[in-house]
Design a protein around this motif. Sequence first.
Motif, PDB file in Angstrom:
ATOM      1  N   GLY A   1      -6.290  -5.822   3.406  1.00 40.09           N
ATOM      2  CA  GLY A   1      -5.029  -5.121   3.215  1.00 40.09           C
ATOM      3  C   GLY A   1      -5.181  -3.621   3.448  1.00 40.09           C
ATOM      4  O   GLY A   1      -4.536  -2.803   2.801  1.00 40.09           O
ATOM      5  N   GLY A   2      -6.066  -3.250   4.383  1.00 35.95           N
ATOM      6  CA  GLY A   2      -6.222  -1.838   4.718  1.00 35.95           C
ATOM      7  C   GLY A   2      -7.022  -1.035   3.708  1.00 35.95           C
ATOM      8  O   GLY A   2      -7.070   0.194   3.785  1.00 35.95           O
ATOM      9  N   ILE A   3      -7.660  -1.709   2.756  1.00 38.67           N
ATOM     10  CA  ILE A   3      -8.433  -0.998   1.731  1.00 38.67           C
ATOM     11  C   ILE A   3      -9.846  -1.566   1.659  1.00 38.67           C
ATOM     12  O   ILE A   3     -10.046  -2.784   1.648  1.00 38.67           O
ATOM     13  CB  ILE A   3      -7.718  -1.090   0.358  1.00 38.67           C
TER      14      ILE A   3
ATOM     15  N   MET B   1     -12.825   3.883   8.584  1.00 42.82           N
ATOM     16  CA  MET B   1     -11.722   3.171   9.192  1.00 42.82           C
ATOM     17  C   MET B   1     -10.488   3.116   8.293  1.00 42.82           C
ATOM     18  O   MET B   1      -9.365   3.304   8.737  1.00 42.82           O
ATOM     19  CB  MET B   1     -12.201   1.738   9.455  1.00 42.82           C
ATOM     20  N   THR B   2     -10.741   2.821   7.026  1.00 42.44           N
ATOM     21  CA  THR B   2      -9.617   2.551   6.121  1.00 42.44           C
ATOM     22  C   THR B   2      -9.085   3.788   5.424  1.00 42.44           C
ATOM     23  O   THR B   2      -7.932   3.818   5.005  1.00 42.44           O
ATOM     24  CB  THR B   2     -10.040   1.569   5.003  1.00 42.44           C
ATOM     25  N   GLY B   3      -9.929   4.812   5.305  1.00 44.40           N
ATOM     26  CA  GLY B   3      -9.561   5.924   4.439  1.00 44.40           C
ATOM     27  C   GLY B   3      -9.739   5.512   2.988  1.00 44.40           C
ATOM     28  O   GLY B   3     -10.158   4.393   2.699  1.00 44.40           O
ATOM     29  N   ILE B   4      -9.437   6.457   2.092  1.00 43.41           N
ATOM     30  CA  ILE B   4      -9.595   6.180   0.666  1.00 43.41           C
ATOM     31  C   ILE B   4      -8.218   6.264   0.010  1.00 43.41           C
ATOM     32  O   ILE B   4      -7.534   7.274   0.138  1.00 43.41           O
ATOM     33  CB  ILE B   4     -10.573   7.174   0.004  1.00 43.41           C
ATOM     34  N   PRO B   5      -7.795   5.184  -0.647  1.00 42.39           N
ATOM     35  CA  PRO B   5      -6.462   5.215  -1.260  1.00 42.39           C
ATOM     36  C   PRO B   5      -6.357   6.223  -2.401  1.00 42.39           C
ATOM     37  O   PRO B   5      -7.363   6.557  -3.026  1.00 42.39           O
ATOM     38  CB  PRO B   5      -6.289   3.779  -1.788  1.00 42.39           C
ATOM     39  N   GLU B   6      -5.127   6.688  -2.633  1.00 44.43           N
ATOM     40  CA  GLU B   6      -4.917   7.568  -3.781  1.00 44.43           C
ATOM     41  C   GLU B   6      -5.171   6.788  -5.063  1.00 44.43           C
ATOM     42  O   GLU B   6      -4.868   5.602  -5.120  1.00 44.43           O
ATOM     43  CB  GLU B   6      -3.468   8.082  -3.776  1.00 44.43           C
TER      44      GLU B   6
ATOM     45  N   PHE C   1     -13.084  -5.196   4.200  1.00 44.52           N
ATOM     46  CA  PHE C   1     -11.844  -4.540   3.770  1.00 44.52           C
ATOM     47  C   PHE C   1     -10.721  -5.552   3.845  1.00 44.52           C
ATOM     48  O   PHE C   1     -10.786  -6.521   4.594  1.00 44.52           O
ATOM     49  CB  PHE C   1     -11.527  -3.293   4.600  1.00 44.52           C
TER      50      PHE C   1
ATOM     51  N   ASN D   1       0.805  -1.228   0.000  1.00 43.12           N
ATOM     52  CA  ASN D   1       0.000   0.000   0.000  1.00 43.12           C
ATOM     53  C   ASN D   1       0.841   1.283   0.000  1.00 43.12           C
ATOM     54  O   ASN D   1       0.325   2.367   0.238  1.00 43.12           O
ATOM     55  CB  ASN D   1      -0.917   0.031   1.228  1.00 43.12           C
TER      56      ASN D   1
ATOM     57  N   ARG E   1      -0.773  10.009   3.063  1.00 41.81           N
ATOM     58  CA  ARG E   1      -1.368   9.884   4.389  1.00 41.81           C
ATOM     59  C   ARG E   1      -0.326   9.456   5.420  1.00 41.81           C
ATOM     60  O   ARG E   1      -0.256  10.020   6.518  1.00 41.81           O
ATOM     61  CB  ARG E   1      -2.503   8.848   4.339  1.00 41.81           C
TER      62      ARG E   1
ATOM     63  N   LEU F   1      -4.232  -0.579   8.841  1.00 43.84           N
ATOM     64  CA  LEU F   1      -5.100   0.590   8.950  1.00 43.84           C
ATOM     65  C   LEU F   1      -4.269   1.753   9.493  1.00 43.84           C
ATOM     66  O   LEU F   1      -3.237   1.534  10.146  1.00 43.84           O
ATOM     67  CB  LEU F   1      -6.259   0.304   9.904  1.00 43.84           C
TER      68      LEU F   1
ATOM     69  N   GLY G   1      -0.484  -3.502   4.675  1.00 42.02           N
ATOM     70  CA  GLY G   1      -1.916  -3.256   4.554  1.00 42.02           C
ATOM     71  C   GLY G   1      -2.538  -2.890   5.883  1.00 42.02           C
ATOM     72  O   GLY G   1      -3.691  -3.234   6.162  1.00 42.02           O
TER      73      GLY G   1
ATOM     74  N   ALA H   1      -0.560   3.691  -2.516  1.00 40.79           N
ATOM     75  CA  ALA H   1      -1.941   4.094  -2.253  1.00 40.79           C
ATOM     76  C   ALA H   1      -2.058   5.042  -1.050  1.00 40.79           C
ATOM     77  O   ALA H   1      -2.928   5.906  -1.026  1.00 40.79           O
ATOM     78  CB  ALA H   1      -2.801   2.859  -2.032  1.00 40.79           C
ATOM     79  N   PHE H   2      -1.199   4.855  -0.042  1.00 40.06           N
ATOM     80  CA  PHE H   2      -1.315   5.688   1.167  1.00 40.06           C
ATOM     81  C   PHE H   2      -0.040   6.479   1.457  1.00 40.06           C
ATOM     82  O   PHE H   2       0.271   6.779   2.604  1.00 40.06           O
ATOM     83  CB  PHE H   2      -1.710   4.823   2.365  1.00 40.06           C
TER      84      PHE H   2
END
Lengths: 93, 519
Positions: free
Chosen positions: B425-427, B486-491, B423, A37, A44, A71, A69, A40-41
């Motif tokens: 893998g955090g997504i 909880m997870t937020g939104i990935p770029e 969700f 990730n 953040r 949170l 992955g 993607a993050f």
Amino acid sequence: MDKKIARTASAGTVESSDCLVTVSPSEIFLFEYSGPNSTAFKKRTDTLVRTTLEQYGIKQASITIQDQGALEMTVRARLAVALERATETTNEE
Amino acid sequence: MKMTENALGRKVPLEVPGVGAFAPYAGPFATINALNPFSGAVHKVRTAQRGNKIAASIEEAVKKSGLENGMTISFHHHLRDGDAVMPAVLEVLQKMGFKDLTLAPSSIPDAHECIADYIKSGLISRLYTSGVRGRLGKLISSGEADIPVVIRSHGGRARAIEAGQISIDVAFLAAPACDKTGNMSGSSGPSACGSLGYAMTDARYAKHVVAVTDNLVEYPLAQNISIPQYEVDQVVVVDSLGDPNKIATGATRITRNPVDLRIAYNTFLLMKASGVVRPGYSFQMGSGGASLAVSIYLEEYMKNKNIVGAFGLGGITGHMSSMLEKGLFRTLFDVQSFDTAVTSSVASNPNHTEIDSSWYANPFNAGCLVNDLDCVILSALEVDVDFNVNVLVGNDGVLRGASGGHSDTAAGASLAIVVVPSFRGGICSIKDSVKSITTPGETVDAIVTERGILINPLRADLLESARKAKLPVVEIHDLKAKIEEMTGIPEPIAYDESKVAAVVEYRDGTLIDTIYRIK
């Protein structure tokens, strides 16, 4: 009450949905972010690391996060524990 | 590449250079309900001399097959990650100096990273498959392996072969048991894998068929002939078809992951509430954790209520063959055996029937088995608020999955349930729009997560049954918002929309989506 990084310390695991945060002494601020990730993050987590270090009053540190992955709350908790383990208060010295 | 917008608003090419023209997707049943636009291909007849067909080596068999540059070769993937036949044949073809071949296997096991090298070397210049994973997926998504890629479902591949859109020149078919005339079986021998369902279609339609075996049995092969001798031109004997430990994976254990178990229980409750679990029903499930775990609850319920199902279908797991043995299903139709717990059942249980991929899922024949399915349980990488499902592209935008029978069974089954953790893998697994559509939402009746059951608004009857049974029904947008807290939104992923990595065919041959390269 500024803190400084006294030793290398880490918190977390490389299990799925977790992250491994490693904090080491450094002359400058270094941040390395890897894992599935990490694109993607990117923003953040970058913001999270910078604000957390600011709260701790740490300017110089090398931070490595292997993100499997996790949170955001997990990353925050792992980072806090790694920082606690790596720091000692300057007052005590 | 000239693009057009299909019925789901996805841009798809009208023609893929080096492959041919495609029509855009128009709806799950639009092409089936319209007059069949494809004419059947004319297949050559051939003759053989009396006696045996043994070729001294793979190289010898290739020479006799008449294979030329630019032609199409195929393989089956029943040996899973243990398969050594595809790499061995490709190595021989590379050494013999072949180039510009179309590789059209039924799918590609994860282990076959060598294909990436043969794309780079120029041996393979078009790829037709059910899916791509691992290093090969990465190279295709990054553009390093720069060839046209067409993804087809299992039923779609059978259709394309029968209609002549995939014209196989030489099929190299791994045969766990084979006699000198080419009668072969998948259910015995040191490399036994169970059903040879996908290979049957290749054997029937390829212009030339080479059986590759490590178990040449006395003529004639007596039991469970999957592919008959009259479809096989040559037989090559090799030392080994592959790694027996990876061919013969043991029965998958039922998961202990509480998230998967909760999903499985919610799924069982929905099946029960819908009324689908009744005497004579038909059922297909996947081999994933949550899907497999449904069978624990189902088995107990069927025993208590004395329910006997008509048939189990699909990729068959050890759990399904055990339910057959216990008399909970009258028969199993097996296109692919998922673990070796199934092999002995294929070999010895007369109610366990091997079926070919056309019988399984081809939408363009006089009736495939998926059309008679009452319920199917399917997995997903992600879903969207329109109930579309992606099983091909990962969260990083890279190809990492296979279409399989997903869109076929969803279209055929009366109740198609997609199971997915809310969700991973955090997504969040629920998106505004999936990265790639494998299965259109119109054919998905419900999505089941550990945090609630999402029912397609098109299925008002199902929603009513679920509400009556007081099931944890959630509105899809509401759950998405809750998870994203909880997870937020990935770029968003940066795609290069000027470069197509792969096109995704719907089962009827139209293009449902385009997968772009990542930047």
